[in-house]
Design a protein around this motif. Structure first.
Motif, PDB file in Angstrom:
ATOM      1  N   MET A 189       0.674  -1.287  -0.169  1.00 48.35           N
ATOM      2  CA  MET A 189       0.185   0.093  -0.135  1.00 48.35           C
ATOM      3  C   MET A 189       0.764   1.200  -0.134  1.00 48.35           C
ATOM      4  O   MET A 189       2.041   1.312   0.366  1.00 48.35           O
ATOM      5  N   PHE A 190       0.286   2.428  -0.293  1.00 45.28           N
ATOM      6  CA  PHE A 190       1.105   3.591  -0.782  1.00 45.28           C
ATOM      7  C   PHE A 190       0.669   4.540   0.566  1.00 45.28           C
ATOM      8  O   PHE A 190      -0.640   4.443   0.616  1.00 45.28           O
ATOM      9  N   ARG A 191       1.297   5.520   0.663  1.00 42.69           N
ATOM     10  CA  ARG A 191       1.097   6.606   1.316  1.00 42.69           C
ATOM     11  C   ARG A 191       1.386   8.031   0.878  1.00 42.69           C
ATOM     12  O   ARG A 191       2.435   8.154   0.235  1.00 42.69           O
ATOM     13  N   ARG A 192       0.655   8.909   1.483  1.00 46.47           N
ATOM     14  CA  ARG A 192       1.001  10.165   0.782  1.00 46.47           C
ATOM     15  C   ARG A 192       2.044  10.942   1.566  1.00 46.47           C
ATOM     16  O   ARG A 192       2.250  10.738   2.558  1.00 46.47           O
ATOM     17  N   ALA A 220      -3.937   5.873  -8.612  1.00 47.82           N
ATOM     18  CA  ALA A 220      -3.137   6.351  -7.503  1.00 47.82           C
ATOM     19  C   ALA A 220      -4.164   6.407  -6.061  1.00 47.82           C
ATOM     20  O   ALA A 220      -3.632   5.831  -5.065  1.00 47.82           O
ATOM     21  N   LEU A 249      -4.672   2.958  -4.627  1.00 47.51           N
ATOM     22  CA  LEU A 249      -3.319   2.573  -4.216  1.00 47.51           C
ATOM     23  C   LEU A 249      -3.243   3.125  -2.813  1.00 47.51           C
ATOM     24  O   LEU A 249      -2.711   2.599  -1.872  1.00 47.51           O
ATOM     25  N   LEU A 250      -3.366   4.408  -2.882  1.00 47.71           N
ATOM     26  CA  LEU A 250      -3.484   5.083  -1.529  1.00 47.71           C
ATOM     27  C   LEU A 250      -4.645   4.733  -0.475  1.00 47.71           C
ATOM     28  O   LEU A 250      -4.349   4.861   0.571  1.00 47.71           O
ATOM     29  N   PRO A 256      -7.553  -3.864  -1.278  1.00 49.08           N
ATOM     30  CA  PRO A 256      -6.409  -5.087  -1.628  1.00 49.08           C
ATOM     31  C   PRO A 256      -6.684  -5.262  -3.113  1.00 49.08           C
ATOM     32  O   PRO A 256      -5.681  -6.211  -3.547  1.00 49.08           O
ATOM     33  N   LEU A 276      -4.103  -5.247  -8.846  1.00 48.17           N
ATOM     34  CA  LEU A 276      -3.837  -3.934  -8.489  1.00 48.17           C
ATOM     35  C   LEU A 276      -2.882  -3.277  -9.782  1.00 48.17           C
ATOM     36  O   LEU A 276      -2.573  -4.030 -10.564  1.00 48.17           O
TER      37      LEU A 276
END
Lengths: 110, 377, 465
Positions: free
Chosen positions: A1-4, A36, A39-40, A44, A57
């Motif tokens: 997973m992505f974070r800002r 995006a 993903l943020l 799942p 994904l």
């Protein structure tokens, strides 16, 4: 997973756009793609495949792999990495093959 | 490979498309040791551009032999599909629930009714069942019809299958039965003697007492080498294919069908729609899209993921050519633009005739001699 | 109107070509799929100019080029416009944008459609959490976003190091680089020469590697037999090194084995291509001006062979100068004079390329995945199935497509085409040249039936830059 990273856009820190990923509200930077946003969100999967039902994904983020297909604002199978977010956008996972809305109120014919 | 290639076989089939593969499979099943010669990866592949209809209605007006042959093929299809499944495990997706041909005006309905009635008269004892169906009744058969659809003709004989699965199943079944498949085998020369044919492939030569030419448009050049003729011309046809969707269309139609995988195929049928397929491609594609949306407005939101253009193999009257050489007994020719519809007939009816050494008399109207007669008349 | 030059793509090559062509007095339109100029290498460069993690060439050179492109008056710039059909004979570009289709006409066409990352088919690469390294970089550029948890970059090539630096600067803490390739490549690369001429680029690369060391990047070398494992998403990455098996817990796996020209459109047009046996990719056959085997079509930038953004920009200028010459603006001698700067720039930019191509030569494994590996991600066709089809007699990727549906999904074979061909060549013991390539067809990108049916010449947005 992505974070800002809030520090990534110092000049435009307040220019966040609220979208809904699988019904949950999420604020993402203006100019980011719907892929995006997914993903943020930590979802799942953005889709399950029409062949084997496998979760996917986004893979390439440049519009060639088609693993980022999602239902955006009610339109199925959109390439979400090519769709910039917009306020209030609703992004739902694409589950298997799309539904052809033959019995529905179909969109106005061209 | 070469050692086998040089060996004499019972039959050589030139052409590895749907026509050649169906005949080769049929011959091998009759016990003839057969070699099937195919071109390379980027040959003109009418087989790969087939719409996939097993279609009886509107075929053979004024030519009862063609109507009978088509009808017989549709009847032979279920057994072919079952045999292929058993032999290879490959399902070819055959469904024969009947098919629809849409009409967009009352005039079209009347003309269509007249045409179907004429076909029924020409069918004679073989019978030809059809119905004209109004829009109101159609809504129970197919969903989301456009307002411009006035009605349709329907026959119970029509159906569809996957041309690609069929091609792979025929290739696999042919080889599984002991046939030899040789891709990249470009024919450079044919030496013909009665009952003895030597096909030169550049690097080596294959020989057999029987030779079947089933190389589509390529037959035009090959046929004269064995005392036959095949006046053929290419006709470009195009098909649009959508992404997979959940099953929605229970019946195949002449403009749209849904495959087993879920894709919708949108086609232009020359004889049915009268498009000029030789004008510029985007215009044709746009016309196909418009016709599909006119028929089923909900198709508008589906994505087109690919499109095919393929060359149909057309004889001057659009009907198949089947011939046996008089000068070189043992040489045969088969040409048609309905490789899927006629696969049943090719594998189960035509191949046994070739194995037995003679085409049945009811195939004589398919001889290319019909074109010579017209010229001198 | 009929444009003198239609440019497809607004990356470095397309932007530079547009600027040059406009300066030469040509009427120009630039179509681009993205909403802003930059291409993939300078993606969202205008919006991301404040991000310190992206400082350096991206912000400085990329930002300057995009600004120069925007500043040119008279370029009809069409963002978010996708080319779906091209008739080079008639100079007719069929495009889709904003829910409708339209046609644009031009005397000459320049394809500046760039590169794609080489697909890296390893077991498990379809699992959520596995993506290309370039994808992670796009997320950084467009959303300022970075992956969380244990992050692994696996593969080889300059982008691995650049991305590692950018992710470390952006605060990624648990980052590992699994470098594929073999130690022997370095000695081979040294023999390629060009190190002095390419010293600027080389110095940049070495500085990146130094910075990763200073920031504590864990690097594992000589990695092979990569596999991604997990139930529903990646949990573990496995590899072999020497004779030993290794495993690492992994939340995000970023794969990269270099970039390859995007040949979808040049193939669809039936242009001549050559197989690049060192970089394991196809490239359209071009002369030094970017001219293709079709008289009306040129290619500039990485779409004609990987050279990086500086070479792409110089190539774009050369193609624009050649276009002006071919349209009768000046003779061949003037063309040479005008091209001097750009030729020199391209020569310098490409100097290090032979070294890099040898150093980061992809292993043969990228075209020979294990039987259980999915090759066609759309239709979920495995390498084993493709090998079986080749044994059944499929002599090329078009026949495999007919047999198995590999390449029939929405990506139209962009991800699997070359790997399918590689598997056929391996199974049948033939060369890539004799196996050939998938022949794509219009529409070059999926579009809806409604968009195709809906022809509206006025529907294509045009921003005159």
């Amino acid at each position: 997973m992505f974070r800002r990273r809030p520090e990534a856009r110092p000049a435009t820190q307040d220019r966040l756009v609220e979208v809904f990923v699988a019904g949950r509200p999420l604020r993402v930077p203006e100019g980011a793609s719907a892929a995006a946003a997914v993903l943020l969100s930590g979802a799942p999967a953005i889709r399950t495949t029409p062949v084997g039902g496998a979760p996917r994904l986004p893979y390439c983020m440049i519009g060639i792999c088609f693993d980022c297909l999602a239902e955006i604002d009610g339109v199925a199978n959109r390439q979400s990495c090519l769709v910039p977010v917009a306020p209030g956008m609703r992004i739902e996972p694409q589950i298997g093959a799309r539904v052809a809305r033959a019995d529905d109120t179909a969109p106005e014919a061209a | 490979m070469n050692a086998i290639g040089h060996a004499t076989r019972d039959a050589i089939v030139i052409g590895g498309g749907l026509v050649g593969a169906a005949i080769a499979y049929g011959l091998q099943r009759q016990g003839l040791s057969t070699v099937m010669l195919d071109e390379g990866d980027v040959a003109h592949r009418a087989s790969r551009g087939n719409f996939g209809l097993v279609w009886v209605q509107s075929k053979g007006l004024g030519a009862p032999h063609y109507q009978h042959w088509t009808h017989a093929s549709a009847r032979a299809w279920p057994e072919l599909a079952a045999d292929l499944l058993e032999a290879t495990g490959i399902g070819v997706g055959l469904h024969q629930p009947g098919g629809l041909h849409f009409c967009f005006s009352d005039d079209e309905m009347a003309q269509r009714d007249a045409l179907m009635g004429q076909l029924r008269r020409e069918a004679g004892n073989a019978g030809y069942e059809y119905r004209m169906i109004t829009a109101a009744e159609l809504h129970d058969m197919v969903p989301g019809l456009g307002p411009q659809v006035v009605g349709a003709s329907w026959t119970p004989y029509d159906g569809h299958a996957s041309p690609l699965h069929l091609l792979r199943a025929l290739h696999a079944a042919f080889q599984g039965a002991g046939g030899l498949y040789r891709p990249n085998a470009l024919v450079t020369a044919i030496k013909a003697l009665p009952g003895d044919f030597a096909v030169d492939l550049g690097a080596d030569t294959v020989r057999a007492p029987r030779l079947v030419l089933a190389s589509g448009l390529g037959n035009a050049d090959l046929a004269p080498l064995v005392g036959l003729s095949a006046p053929l011309r290419p006709e470009r046809g195009q098909i649009l294919v959508t992404e997979r969707a959940r099953q929605v269309l229970a019946l195949p139609t002449h403009v749209v069908r849904q495959t087993e995988e879920g894709s919708l195929l949108l086609g232009d049928s020359k004889e049915d729609l009268g498009f000029d397929t030789l004008t510029q491609t985007p215009a044709i594609m746009r016309a196909i899209a418009r016709r599909a949306v006119q028929t089923f407005p909900w198709i508008a939101e589906l994505n087109i993921v690919r499109a095919w253009a393929a060359l149909r193999v057309m004889s001057p009257d659009g009907k198949p050519i089947y011939d046996a050489s008089e000068r070189f007994p043992g040489a045969y020719i088969a040409n048609c633009h309905s490789g899927v519809t006629l696969a049943g007939a090719h594998a189960s009816l035509l191949a046994p005739m070739i194995a037995a050494g003679a085409l049945a008399p009811d195939l004589s109207p398919f001889s290319a001699r019909r074109f010579h007669v017209q010229k001198t008349a | 109107m009929i444009y003198d030059l239609a440019i497809v793509g607004a990356g470095p090559a397309g932007m530079a070509a547009g600027i040059e062509a406009a300066a030469l007095g040509l009427s120009v339109t630039v179509l681009d799929e993205q909403p802003a100029p930059g291409g993939q290498v300078f993606r969202a460069v205008e919006a991301a100019s404040g991000d310190a993690a992206l400082a350096g060439e991206f912000r400085d050179a990329g930002g300057a080029l995009a600004a120069a492109f925007r500043a040119v008056r008279g370029i009809a710039y069409r963002p978010q416009t996708t080319l779906w059909h091209l008739d080079p004979e008639a100079g007719l570009l069929s495009v889709v944008s904003g829910g409708a289709t339209a046609e644009i006409q031009a005397r000459r066409i320049l394809l500046a459609t760039g590169a794609q990352e080489r697909p890296v088919p390893i077991a498990g690469w379809t699992l959520p959490g596995v993506m290309s390294a370039g994808a992670a970089q796009i997320l950084l550029k467009t959303a300022g976003a970075v992956p969380d948890g244990s992050v692994v970059i696996a593969g080889q090539g300059p982008l691995c190091w650049l991305l590692a630096v950018q992710l470390l600067r952006a605060g990624v803490e648990r980052l590992t680089l699994l470098e594929t390739g073999s130690g022997g490549a370095f000695r081979d690369a040294l023999r390629a020469g060009g190190l002095w001429t390419g010293r600027k680029l080389l110095a940049k690369g070495l500085a990146l590697m130094r910075e990763t060391r200073a920031r504590g990047l864990r690097v594992v070398r000589n990695v092979r037999d990569l596999r991604a494992e997990g139930d529903g998403r990646i949990r573990t990455v496995r590899w072999r090194q020497g004779s030993r098996d290794h495993a690492l817990a992994c939340d995000t796996l970023l794969l990269h084995e270099g970039v390859i020209p995007s040949t979808h459109i040049t193939r669809a047009l039936g242009l001549d291509h050559d197989w690049d046996a060192r970089q394991l990719c196809w490239r359209p056959r071009l002369d030094r001006w970017g001219a293709t085997s079709h008289a009306n079509v040129a290619v500039a930038g990485d779409g004609g062979g990987i050279g990086g953004w500086e070479a792409a920009a110089a190539g774009g200028r050369l193609a624009a100068i050649d276009a002006a010459h071919r349209l009768g603006r000046f003779d061949a001698a003037v063309r040479e004079t005008r091209a001097a700067d750009a030729s020199k720039a391209r020569h310098a930019a490409l100097a290090l390329r032979p070294f890099l191509d040898r150093l980061y030569r992809p292993g043969p494994g990228v075209l020979a995945p294990t039987d259980d590996t999915i090759v066609c991600r759309c239709e979920e066709i495995t390498a084993g199935q493709i090998r079986d089809a080749a044994r059944l007699g499929a002599a090329g990727p078009n026949q495999v497509k007919a047999y198995l549906r590999a390449g029939m999904g929405p990506c139209q074979g962009r991800m699997c085409g070359t790997v399918v061909a590689g598997l056929i060549a391996e199974t049948r013991g033939t060369s890539m040249e004799s196996v050939g390539a998938l022949r794509p067809r219009a529409p070059f990108k999926p579009m809806t039936v409604g968009e195709l049916a809906n022809q509206r010449p006025d529907a294509i947005p045009e921003l005159t830059a």
